[in-house]
Each structure stands twice: as structure tokens, then as C-alpha cells.
Design a protein around this motif. Structure first.
Motif, PDB file in Angstrom:
ATOM      1  N   THR A   1      12.736   3.640 -16.703  1.00  0.00           N
ATOM      2  CA  THR A   1      12.183   2.296 -16.054  1.00  0.00           C
ATOM      3  C   THR A   1      11.170   2.563 -15.215  1.00  0.00           C
ATOM      4  O   THR A   1      10.095   1.533 -15.100  1.00  0.00           O
ATOM      5  CB  THR A   1      13.410   1.846 -15.385  1.00  0.00           C
ATOM      6  N   PHE A   2      11.001   3.476 -14.392  1.00  0.00           N
ATOM      7  CA  PHE A   2       9.851   3.775 -13.504  1.00  0.00           C
ATOM      8  C   PHE A   2       8.643   4.025 -14.354  1.00  0.00           C
ATOM      9  O   PHE A   2       7.643   3.471 -13.999  1.00  0.00           O
ATOM     10  CB  PHE A   2      10.128   4.948 -12.584  1.00  0.00           C
ATOM     11  N   TYR A   3       8.760   4.838 -15.125  1.00  0.00           N
ATOM     12  CA  TYR A   3       7.801   5.004 -16.155  1.00  0.00           C
ATOM     13  C   TYR A   3       7.167   3.561 -16.675  1.00  0.00           C
ATOM     14  O   TYR A   3       5.776   3.672 -17.013  1.00  0.00           O
ATOM     15  CB  TYR A   3       7.892   6.257 -17.330  1.00  0.00           C
ATOM     16  N   GLY A   4       8.100   2.949 -17.218  1.00  0.00           N
ATOM     17  CA  GLY A   4       7.587   1.668 -17.947  1.00  0.00           C
ATOM     18  C   GLY A   4       6.777   0.928 -16.915  1.00  0.00           C
ATOM     19  O   GLY A   4       5.636   0.238 -17.054  1.00  0.00           O
ATOM     20  N   MET A   5       7.132   0.836 -15.440  1.00  0.00           N
ATOM     21  CA  MET A   5       6.392   0.057 -14.592  1.00  0.00           C
ATOM     22  C   MET A   5       4.886   0.478 -14.340  1.00  0.00           C
ATOM     23  O   MET A   5       4.111  -0.376 -14.288  1.00  0.00           O
ATOM     24  CB  MET A   5       6.951  -0.081 -13.384  1.00  0.00           C
ATOM     25  N   PHE A   6       4.861   1.713 -14.118  1.00  0.00           N
ATOM     26  CA  PHE A   6       4.004   2.436 -13.740  1.00  0.00           C
ATOM     27  C   PHE A   6       2.682   2.606 -15.171  1.00  0.00           C
ATOM     28  O   PHE A   6       1.638   2.681 -14.926  1.00  0.00           O
ATOM     29  CB  PHE A   6       4.081   3.838 -13.215  1.00  0.00           C
ATOM     30  N   ASP A   7       3.352   2.537 -16.264  1.00  0.00           N
ATOM     31  CA  ASP A   7       2.622   2.475 -17.354  1.00  0.00           C
ATOM     32  C   ASP A   7       1.839   1.269 -17.471  1.00  0.00           C
ATOM     33  O   ASP A   7       0.731   1.110 -17.899  1.00  0.00           O
ATOM     34  CB  ASP A   7       3.582   2.500 -18.943  1.00  0.00           C
ATOM     35  N   LEU A   8       2.535   0.091 -17.103  1.00  0.00           N
ATOM     36  CA  LEU A   8       1.851  -1.341 -16.933  1.00  0.00           C
ATOM     37  C   LEU A   8       0.796  -1.143 -15.754  1.00  0.00           C
ATOM     38  O   LEU A   8      -0.428  -1.606 -15.948  1.00  0.00           O
ATOM     39  CB  LEU A   8       2.815  -2.510 -16.838  1.00  0.00           C
ATOM     40  N   SER A   9       1.240  -0.636 -14.781  1.00  0.00           N
ATOM     41  CA  SER A   9      -0.059  -0.396 -13.965  1.00  0.00           C
ATOM     42  C   SER A   9      -1.082   0.295 -14.189  1.00  0.00           C
ATOM     43  O   SER A   9      -2.157  -0.100 -13.977  1.00  0.00           O
ATOM     44  CB  SER A   9       0.575   0.611 -12.509  1.00  0.00           C
ATOM     45  N   ALA A  10      -0.945   1.388 -15.111  1.00  0.00           N
ATOM     46  CA  ALA A  10      -2.259   1.980 -15.765  1.00  0.00           C
ATOM     47  C   ALA A  10      -2.906   1.161 -16.509  1.00  0.00           C
ATOM     48  O   ALA A  10      -4.064   1.140 -16.490  1.00  0.00           O
ATOM     49  CB  ALA A  10      -1.683   3.313 -16.552  1.00  0.00           C
ATOM     50  N   GLN A  11      -2.120   0.319 -17.260  1.00  0.00           N
ATOM     51  CA  GLN A  11      -2.817  -0.525 -18.357  1.00  0.00           C
ATOM     52  C   GLN A  11      -3.838  -1.723 -17.734  1.00  0.00           C
ATOM     53  O   GLN A  11      -4.571  -1.933 -18.225  1.00  0.00           O
ATOM     54  CB  GLN A  11      -1.755  -1.023 -19.170  1.00  0.00           C
ATOM     55  N   ILE A  12      -3.293  -2.030 -16.547  1.00  0.00           N
ATOM     56  CA  ILE A  12      -3.976  -3.077 -15.915  1.00  0.00           C
ATOM     57  C   ILE A  12      -5.117  -2.467 -15.079  1.00  0.00           C
ATOM     58  O   ILE A  12      -5.973  -3.319 -14.588  1.00  0.00           O
ATOM     59  CB  ILE A  12      -3.067  -4.005 -14.891  1.00  0.00           C
ATOM     60  N   GLY A  13      -5.303  -1.210 -14.769  1.00  0.00           N
ATOM     61  CA  GLY A  13      -6.497  -0.625 -14.373  1.00  0.00           C
ATOM     62  C   GLY A  13      -6.354   0.226 -13.147  1.00  0.00           C
ATOM     63  O   GLY A  13      -7.155   0.333 -12.257  1.00  0.00           O
ATOM     64  N   VAL A  14      -4.842   0.355 -12.592  1.00  0.00           N
ATOM     65  CA  VAL A  14      -4.693   1.353 -11.522  1.00  0.00           C
ATOM     66  C   VAL A  14      -4.485   2.949 -11.778  1.00  0.00           C
ATOM     67  O   VAL A  14      -3.579   3.143 -12.612  1.00  0.00           O
ATOM     68  CB  VAL A  14      -3.377   0.910 -10.742  1.00  0.00           C
ATOM     69  N   SER A  15      -5.505   3.660 -11.640  1.00  0.00           N
ATOM     70  CA  SER A  15      -5.609   5.245 -11.939  1.00  0.00           C
ATOM     71  C   SER A  15      -4.269   5.883 -11.145  1.00  0.00           C
ATOM     72  O   SER A  15      -4.046   5.577 -10.168  1.00  0.00           O
ATOM     73  CB  SER A  15      -6.826   5.783 -11.750  1.00  0.00           C
ATOM     74  N   PRO A  16      -3.725   6.831 -11.844  1.00  0.00           N
ATOM     75  CA  PRO A  16      -2.712   7.461 -11.212  1.00  0.00           C
ATOM     76  C   PRO A  16      -3.392   8.360 -10.014  1.00  0.00           C
ATOM     77  O   PRO A  16      -2.710   8.458  -9.122  1.00  0.00           O
ATOM     78  CB  PRO A  16      -2.256   8.618 -11.937  1.00  0.00           C
ATOM     79  N   TRP A  17      -4.617   8.389  -9.849  1.00  0.00           N
ATOM     80  CA  TRP A  17      -5.483   9.013  -8.866  1.00  0.00           C
ATOM     81  C   TRP A  17      -6.099   7.892  -7.902  1.00  0.00           C
ATOM     82  O   TRP A  17      -7.008   8.288  -6.956  1.00  0.00           O
ATOM     83  CB  TRP A  17      -6.481  10.051  -9.386  1.00  0.00           C
ATOM     84  N   ASN A  18      -5.540   6.606  -7.937  1.00  0.00           N
ATOM     85  CA  ASN A  18      -5.817   5.806  -6.903  1.00  0.00           C
ATOM     86  C   ASN A  18      -5.914   6.145  -5.609  1.00  0.00           C
ATOM     87  O   ASN A  18      -6.818   5.985  -4.455  1.00  0.00           O
ATOM     88  CB  ASN A  18      -5.232   4.419  -7.328  1.00  0.00           C
ATOM     89  N   TRP A  19      -4.776   6.877  -5.245  1.00  0.00           N
ATOM     90  CA  TRP A  19      -4.481   7.180  -3.681  1.00  0.00           C
ATOM     91  C   TRP A  19      -5.100   8.636  -3.615  1.00  0.00           C
ATOM     92  O   TRP A  19      -5.634   9.041  -2.706  1.00  0.00           O
ATOM     93  CB  TRP A  19      -3.069   7.129  -3.239  1.00  0.00           C
ATOM     94  N   TRP A  20      -4.471   9.514  -4.396  1.00  0.00           N
ATOM     95  CA  TRP A  20      -4.955  11.060  -4.355  1.00  0.00           C
ATOM     96  C   TRP A  20      -6.346  11.359  -4.557  1.00  0.00           C
ATOM     97  O   TRP A  20      -6.755  12.442  -4.202  1.00  0.00           O
ATOM     98  CB  TRP A  20      -3.667  11.675  -5.273  1.00  0.00           C
ATOM     99  N   ALA A  21      -6.906  10.591  -5.072  1.00  0.00           N
ATOM    100  CA  ALA A  21      -8.379  10.819  -5.328  1.00  0.00           C
ATOM    101  C   ALA A  21      -9.458   9.547  -5.116  1.00  0.00           C
ATOM    102  O   ALA A  21     -10.565   9.655  -5.435  1.00  0.00           O
ATOM    103  CB  ALA A  21      -8.697  11.413  -6.662  1.00  0.00           C
ATOM    104  N   ASP A  22      -8.740   8.575  -4.472  1.00  0.00           N
ATOM    105  CA  ASP A  22      -9.621   7.412  -4.051  1.00  0.00           C
ATOM    106  C   ASP A  22     -10.497   6.615  -5.440  1.00  0.00           C
ATOM    107  O   ASP A  22     -11.424   6.164  -5.032  1.00  0.00           O
ATOM    108  CB  ASP A  22     -10.534   7.769  -2.939  1.00  0.00           C
ATOM    109  N   VAL A  23      -9.750   6.495  -6.522  1.00  0.00           N
ATOM    110  CA  VAL A  23     -10.236   6.233  -7.651  1.00  0.00           C
ATOM    111  C   VAL A  23     -10.163   4.647  -7.657  1.00  0.00           C
ATOM    112  O   VAL A  23      -9.058   4.081  -7.148  1.00  0.00           O
ATOM    113  CB  VAL A  23      -9.466   6.418  -8.990  1.00  0.00           C
ATOM    114  N   PRO A  24     -11.352   3.667  -7.424  1.00  0.00           N
ATOM    115  CA  PRO A  24     -10.948   2.249  -7.059  1.00  0.00           C
ATOM    116  C   PRO A  24     -10.445   1.478  -8.302  1.00  0.00           C
ATOM    117  O   PRO A  24     -10.577   2.120  -9.246  1.00  0.00           O
ATOM    118  CB  PRO A  24     -12.482   1.970  -6.793  1.00  0.00           C
ATOM    119  N   VAL A  25     -10.056   0.605  -8.095  1.00  0.00           N
ATOM    120  CA  VAL A  25      -9.199  -0.577  -8.820  1.00  0.00           C
ATOM    121  C   VAL A  25     -10.478  -1.683  -8.961  1.00  0.00           C
ATOM    122  O   VAL A  25     -10.816  -2.171  -8.388  1.00  0.00           O
ATOM    123  CB  VAL A  25      -8.217  -1.072  -8.343  1.00  0.00           C
TER     124      VAL A  25
END
Length: 779
Positions: free
Chosen positions: A148-172
Motif C-alpha cells: 500500500t505504501f509503494y502504491g502511494m509513493f508510486d503515484l508520487s513518483a508519477q506526478i513528479g516527486v523524485s525519490p531524491w527530493n529530500w536526500w539530493a534536493d531534486v526540485p519538484v
């Protein structure tokens, strides 16, 4: 029909695709018939979860809520249990735990045949008129809580939030509207059951950073780490352990891991869910089973008792104290007894057969020798095979071996502390190498555990994501698609405009670093004499560093911090390090030859060393106001043996007290010979097929300028050079093959400087068309 295909093309062209490298495009910023309106006209569909679901579902739904707001500027509502009266709604839940999703399953409005009962499998499906008054729903359902967690974060990735948004400051990137395409969307069931990382060798970088920002490896740190792992679809962790103890440093740590669905373990030398730091702090007597077995059993029992029902893979077996080999007296019978006693403790504490608790036995270093000599563990224990610490898998199961119920795993390295030398400063891993080794492992049936040592985590972002993506679906990335993977990964961080040029830089610098890891570089690594080897390597590295610098300048300011961390810093730092050692090598060579340039090169070494320091300082102290302070603390210069030096020290260089009078020296390509006139030199052979050019270096050995003349036969040409020579000049020798006499095999180049002269042979070989054809046939 033509209009339909045009619409689909536009959807794909405008699809939002940042995050995990994934080919399933199901989010668009353009309206599509029957698509689910996630965010439209300043309204985001509310997220609905069940209070009967796992605690982590609420936590992760909060992260998804924040991600949608980051992208659109519109924060969706978050509701427990109750459905809104009208409008679209996002239903989130674990099968069997969410009443609304379970009702849709019973009414055959969603098909969960592909996920029910499967491991870590999620589904996103659009549903028309799911409930009275609700015109449309997007269902995010998981086979277990982690799915269930993967499903939510998969949607986050698809809308444009990189997994590295916080850990490498990849912008949205902002999107005014988001639509989820109609139908069912799933990443399938992972090919490898447990996919994880090991934080190791974490001092003085990750450890000091964690202390400064979170007080240590406490729950605040692990909350950030666990969220990253879920965004990367990982599920297994060996935590930091040099001085830390995951379970006792912060009692919230294991509770948080359970909430986030992270399966915990301990390293190859920390059996029974106990950290070595705990034994160091509280253990009594020697770490020796024959002499201190009772106390060790008590120590291990406590580790199993505090495990509760948290998902854990228990390490069994025993190595020496502090990640060392056991004593020479260790025998297989003793080791098998240790495992038997450990499994008895597991049964006594859990009240279940030991086979019901996941276990592993790591065949690391000397332990593999015990296995090869006949030691065996019960069939339900996963055999964790290992690489040689340098990316080469040491052992795989025989294809003829009977299947094990516990299966096999691999422990791999992107970072290492040990002989012949540590490597843990920057990324030195080519994904092509990872693919080759892990593909081999998978083909041999190793699919229970894939675990990689990532050291400080931060410098290894790119290979970490590849390792975990490949573990999820090896079939998605065959060897011929690896260049595409790099481009897709870059596109996900920086957008399509930068995909190709940045991918070329990443592919190049990981190739260069794989030739020789930075910690193993020296002034002797590459040749100063043959094929311009060291010079070409430094030139290639400086070229991609300049390319990265130019791209950085062109990028929007919002992208620059991420680009600096993921691309520019490692490229500049490694290019500079190679240049420094090359300059050290030249300085020492020139000192032997008495060259006037010697002292200038000594000064350049100091400048390059200072640049290395300043690059680390910027990363630590100035980038994002010091967010990543200490992350570039790993020493990497002045190694004298396998362990890291306490601090970086400039390499030793030579200086000369030059005479006032000018003095000629000559060296030639392809040899370490040089001359001041008493010795004749020879260039490598020229031939009429390859038509090579080789250089002669004319160098001054004094302070005053040097006047030179070069005499050659008419068929030997030399390039122009500055005359008089202040320090040195490189002159290229070229053969005019139309003028070479038929019977000539050697010509001479004569360098004259006052009363001094140096003769240089230039051997030539004319290859006829017949001989050329023979050579082609031969090769």
C-alpha cells in the motif's frame, strides 16, 4: 481514430514522469476521456483511508498529501473512514483492512486477482461510480501494508516527486492539473523478495552528519531513510553499526521500522538481532563460544525477545569479535553447534518452529571457506552469498543443486573498508558492472535477498536506485537498455532537456572511476611515457568536468543544488584528484631530469590539493547553508595502507635549485630515456598504415632561455615551437610518406642547442598493399 491516436500521443508527450525509473506512464497534465481528475481547477481529490488499516497507511497518506501539494499547490483533504457525499475520491488501503476497498472487491468493481496474496504488490485502478454520489474513484490497494505504501509513493513518483527530493534536493516541477489515466496500473510482484541497503563505514561522514542533524542514528534520521527506501521500493535494511545500535539507541527505531514496513536485519558478524556495539558496551567476557557460551546465549536471547512480531531476518552463525575471522582453532562442528543453539533460542522465545522465522547465514570472507569445507545449515536458512568486496560475486549455487526452501541471497558492495585499501569517498560503480553480476546471480536462482553496502548513502544515489530497480524487475532492463536507464534517471531528476548530455557525463565518470578507485590512485597509476596514458586520462576527465560546469551554469537555480551533488561535485572532485596525481608524477620525473618546470609543478600540486579541500568545504559548509555538512569528510588522499588516513595530506613533491645557465634536455614519446647530448634517443616506429605522429620534448634545465634548432631530412616534418624555450616545448614528428626513400628504414632528427646536440632515430616501415592485406587477414 486518427484524433484518438493524436490525443494519446499528446498525453504521452505531456505525461509527468519524475521519480523511480519506470516505464509505466499513467499520469498526465492534459485531460483524457475517463481519466481520474487528481487535481483540476485548484481542487485535489480527497484521500480516504480506513482507521482499521495499519498505522503506517495514515503516515504515508500524509506524505502523499504533501507531495500532491508540492506539485500542484493544492493540498487534498485526508479523511478516515467517511466518504465525501460527491466528487472524485482517492481510496487508499490494504486488502482486508479497508472497508471501502473490500466492498468494491466484493462487488467486482475492482479486480485484485493480480495482487491478492502476493508479496509487496500494489494496484492503482480508476473506478466509475464506486458508491452512490461518487462519480469516480482512484483506488490504491496493496497486498500487504508495504505494498500500500509503494502504491502511494508510486503515484508520487508519477506526478513528479523524485525519490531524491529530500536526500539530493531534486526540485519538484509545478503542474496545474493532474489526471490518472483510466484502467489498472501496477508494477507487478517484485522478482527479489528482500531488496535492501546496508549503511556501513559511516564515519566520519554520515555518522557526523546524523549526530549534527538528529543527535545520532535515532528515529528522526530513520524516518527520512525509511521514506526514501519506500520511494525506491526497498524493504530491507542493515542499519548503521560502527558505534550505533539500532534497537537500543532509540526505542522508537524498531517501532518506526514496523510502522514503515521495513524488514530489519543485522550484519554478517552480528548474530541474533544484536548489534556489535551492544556487546562492546555490555558484554562480559570474551566473544568466544567455547569459553563464554552461556553469556553469549543470554545476550542472543535478549535480541530475539525484543524482536516481538516485527519483520526481521535473523542472522545466524558467528564470526570473530568486531568483523574479524574467528580463531584458527575454529572448527565446523563448533560452528554447526552454534547455529543449532541459536535456532533453539529462536524456538524457545517465539514458541514456533525455527523455520517460521526468516534467517540468513552470510558466507562472507572466511565463512565461505567453512561452507566449501562442508559446513551446512538447515534448508530454511537463506544462504547469503557475497562478492569479493570489489563487485565480483565469489560463489553462486550450482544449477544442479536442489532448491533450498530458504533460497539464496547476495551481499554486494558499492563501498568497502578493508584490504587492500578502503574505497568510500565517491561513487565508483558502473551500473553495467552491477547488471552483469546481479544478472548472473538472478539467472542462477538467487532471488531471496539482494543487499548492497552503500556506505554513507549520499554519494551512491544513482547506483542505489539502479540496484533496487533491477531487483524489482530484472527483465525490464536488459543489457542493451542500460544507456537508456541512465538517460531516464537523469530525465527524472533534471527533465528531458538535460537527459542525454548529463547521462553521457555520468556514464563517463563512472567508467573512469571504475578504472581505478580514487583512494587507490597514485603518481604511478598510469604511464607518463607510453601512449600519453596519464595525460589522456586527465584530459578526458577535465573535458567532462568542463562540460558539467557549463551545464550547471545554464541550469535554473532550483536545479543547481541537486546537479552539484549528483553530477558536478563528483566529476570535478575526481577530475581534480587525477590531475593532482598526474602533476605529482610529472614533478618527480622532471626533478630527476632537472627540468626548469619542476618547481612550477610542485606549486600546481599544492593548488590542486587546495582545490580538493575547497570542493569538500563547499559541499559541507556552503551548499544549501550546510544541509549536508560532514558528508564529504571521507579522507581519500595520502593512504599508506588499507585503512584511511586521519586527514588528507598533500603528496610529497620535489623542488630544484636551478642553475642560471640554460641547458638542453630532450625526451621522446614511448620511453623513459632522456638525454642532454651524451645519449642517442629513438622514437617508436612509424609505419605507412597507421601514419603515427610522436612527440619530442625539448626542456630547459636552467633559468635563462634556451635557443634550439631542429634538423631533419626532407621527409620528416616537425611542428613549430616557441623559440627561445623558457621551460619546455613539445614538438610533434610526422612522416611525409610520399617522400620517404624506398630503401630507408631509419631517419634522424637532430636537436642543436649551441654546442650541445641530441640525435634521435626515427624508424620507419613502409607496408605494401600486399602486406597490408596479409595483416588484415591475420587479425
Amino acid at each position: 481514430m486518427r484524433c484518438f491516436f493524436i490525443m494519446i500521443l499528446l498525453v504521452l508527450m505531456n505525461a509527468v514522469m519524475l521519480g523511480a525509473v519506470d516505464q509505466r506512464l499513467y499520469v498526465s497534465n492534459l485531460p483524457v476521456k475517463d481519466a481520474f481528475p487528481l487535481t483540476v481547477q485548484n481542487h485535489s481529490a480527497p484521500l480516504v483511508i480506513s482507521s482499521n488499516d495499519y498505522k503506517g497507511v495514515l503516515t504515508m497518506a500524509g506524505h502523499l498529501q504533501t507531495d500532491i501539494e508540492r506539485v500542484t499547490g493544492v493540498k487534498p483533504g485526508l479523511i478516515q473512514d467517511d466518504l465525501p457525499e460527491t466528487g472524485p475520491v482517492v481510496l487508499i488501503g490494504t486488502l482486508g483492512r479497508c472497508q471501502h476497498i473490500d466492498k468494491l472487491v466484493r462487488e467486482n468493481k475492482i479486480n485484485v486477482a493480480g495482487i491478492a496474496g502476493r508479496w509487496d504488490t500494489f494496484l492503482l485502478q480508476t473506478v466509475k461510480h464506486p458508491f452512490p454520489g461518487i462519480d469516480q474513484a482512484l483506488v490504491i490497494a496493496g497486498s500487504n501494508k508495504r505494498a500500500t505504501f509503494y502504491g502511494m509513493f508510486d503515484l508520487s513518483a508519477q506526478i513528479g516527486v523524485s525519490p531524491w527530493n529530500w536526500w539530493a534536493d531534486v526540485p519538484v516541477a509545478h503542474q496545474a492539473a493532474l489526471y490518472v489515466l483510466p484502467g489498472r496500473h501496477t508494477a507487478g510482484t517484485p522478482a527479489v523478495k528482500y531488496r535492501g541497503i546496508f549503511l556501513n563505514d559511516e564515519e566520519p561522514a554520515l555518522g557526523r552528519w546524523a549526530v549534527e542533524n538528529f543527535g545520532g542514528f535515532y528515529s528522526g534520521f530513520y524516518e527520512k531513510l525509511f521514506q526514501l527506501m519506500l520511494r525506491l521500493k526497498a524493504n530491507y535494511l542493515w542499519p548503521a553499526m560502527w558505534w550505533a545500535s539500532f534497537n537500543t539507541d532509540d526505542p522508537v527505531n524498531p517501532e518506526l521500522a514496523d510502522e514503515y514496513g521495513i524488514v530489519m536485519g543485522t550484519t554478517h558478524h552480528e548474530p541474533m538481532n544484536r548489534a556489535h556495539a551492544e556487546w562492546r558496551a555490555t558484554g562480559k567476557g570474551p566473544w568466544n563460544y567455547e569459553k563464554n557460551g552461556q553469556r553469549l546465549r543470554e545476550f542472543w536471547r535478549q535480541g530475539i525477545e525484543r524482536m516481538h512480531d516485527y519483520e526481521t531476518i535473523v542472522t545466524v552463525g558467528m564470526r570473530g569479535d568486531g568483523d574479524k575471522a574467528m580463531s584458527d582453532e575454529t572448527n565446523i562442528a563448533l560452528l554447526e553447534r552454534i547455529v543449532k543453539d541459536q535456532r533453539q533460542i529462536i524456538e524457545d522465545v517465539t514458541g514456533k518452529d525455527a523455520a517460521e522465522t526468516p534467517q540468513l547465514w552470510a558466507l562472507y570472507k572466511e565463512v565461505q571457506a567453512y561452507y566449501d569445507q562442508g559446513m551446512r545449515v538447515p534448508d530454511d536458512v537463506t544462504l547469503l552469498l557475497c562478492d569479493d568486496n570489489w563487485g565480483n560475486i565469489r560463489k553462486l549455487p550450482k544449477l544442479s543443486d536442489a532448491p533450498r526452501s530458504g533460497g539464496y541471497g547476495i551481499y554486494y558492495h558499492f563501498d568497502y573498508v578493508g584490504g587492500p585499501r578502503n574505497y568510500k569517498w565517491l561513487n565508483t560503480t558502473q551500473i553495467e558492472r552491477v547488471w552483469e553480476q546481479m544478472h548472473l546471480a538472478y539467472e542462477y536462482g538467487v532471488d531471496r535477498i539482494w543487499l548492497v553496502n552503500v556506505g554513507d548513502l549520499k554519494p551512491m544515489e544513482f547506483p542505489i536506485e539502479f540496484f533496487l530497480d533491477y531487483a524489482w524487475d530484472p527483465g525490464e532492463w536488459p543489457a542493451e537498455r542500460l544507456p537508456e536507464y541512465t538517460r531516464e534517471w537523469v530525465k527524472n531528476q533534471f527533465g528531458p532537456d538535460y537527459a542525454q548530455p548529463v547521462a553521457e557525463i555520468i556514464d563517463a565518470y563512472t567508467q573512469f572511476n571504475s578504472r581505478r578507485k580514487p583512494e587507490l590512485l597514485s603518481a604511478q597509476t598510469y604511464s607518463l611515457h607510453h601512449y600519453c596514458e596519464f595525460e589522456r586520462i586527465v584530459g578526458d576527465y577535465n573535458q567532462i568536468a568542463e562540460k558539467a560546469r557549463m551545464l550547471y551554469k545554464k541550469m535554473p537555480a532550483s536545479m543547481q543544488p541537486a546537479f552539484y551533488q549528483l553530477v558536478l561535485h563528483p566529476v570535478k572532485a575526481c577530475a581534480n584528484l587525477n590531475d593532482m596525481y598526474y602533476t605529482v608524477g610529472l614533478n618527480r620525473l622532471y626533478a630527476e631530469q632537472g627540468r626548469a618546470l619542476t618547481n612550477t609543478l610542485a606549486e600546481k600540486v599544492q593548488t590542486l590539493f587546495a582545490k580538493d579541500t575547497s570542493l569538500s568545504y563547499y559541499y559541507n559548509k556552503e551548499l544549501l547553508d550546510g544541509k549536508w555538512n560532514n558528508m564529504m569528510n571521507q579522507t581519500h588522499i595520502s593512504y599508506t595502507y588499507w585503512q584511511q588516513p586521519e586527514k588528507d595530506v598533500p603528496p610529497e613533491v620535489e623542488t630544484l635549485d636551478l642553475p642560471e645557465r640554460a641547458d638542453l634536455g630532450v625526451s621522446v614519446a614511448g620511453t623513459d630515456s632522456w638525454s642532454t647530448g651524451s645519449r642517442k634517443l629513438a622514437l617508436p616506429e612509424f609505419d605507412s598504415v597507421n601514419r603515427q605522429s610522436f612527440y619530442i620534448e625539448l626542456f630547459n634545465r636552467g633559468r635563462q632561455p634556451l635557443e634550439c634548432v631542429i634538423e631533419t631530412p626532407p621527409w620528416i616534418c616537425v611542428t613549430e615551437f616557441e623559440n627561445p624555450i623558457e621551460t619546455q616545448e613539445r614538438v610533434w614528428v610526422i612522416i611525409d610518406w610520399e617522400k620517404v626513400p624506398e630503401d630507408v628504414t631509419t631517419g634522424q632528427v637532430l636537436v642543436i642547442c649551441g654546442k650541445n646536440s641530441v640525435r634521435i632515430d626515427a624508424p620507419v616501415r613502409f607496408i605494401s598493399n600486399e602486406q597490408r592485406q596479409e595483416l588484415v587477414w591475420f587479425y
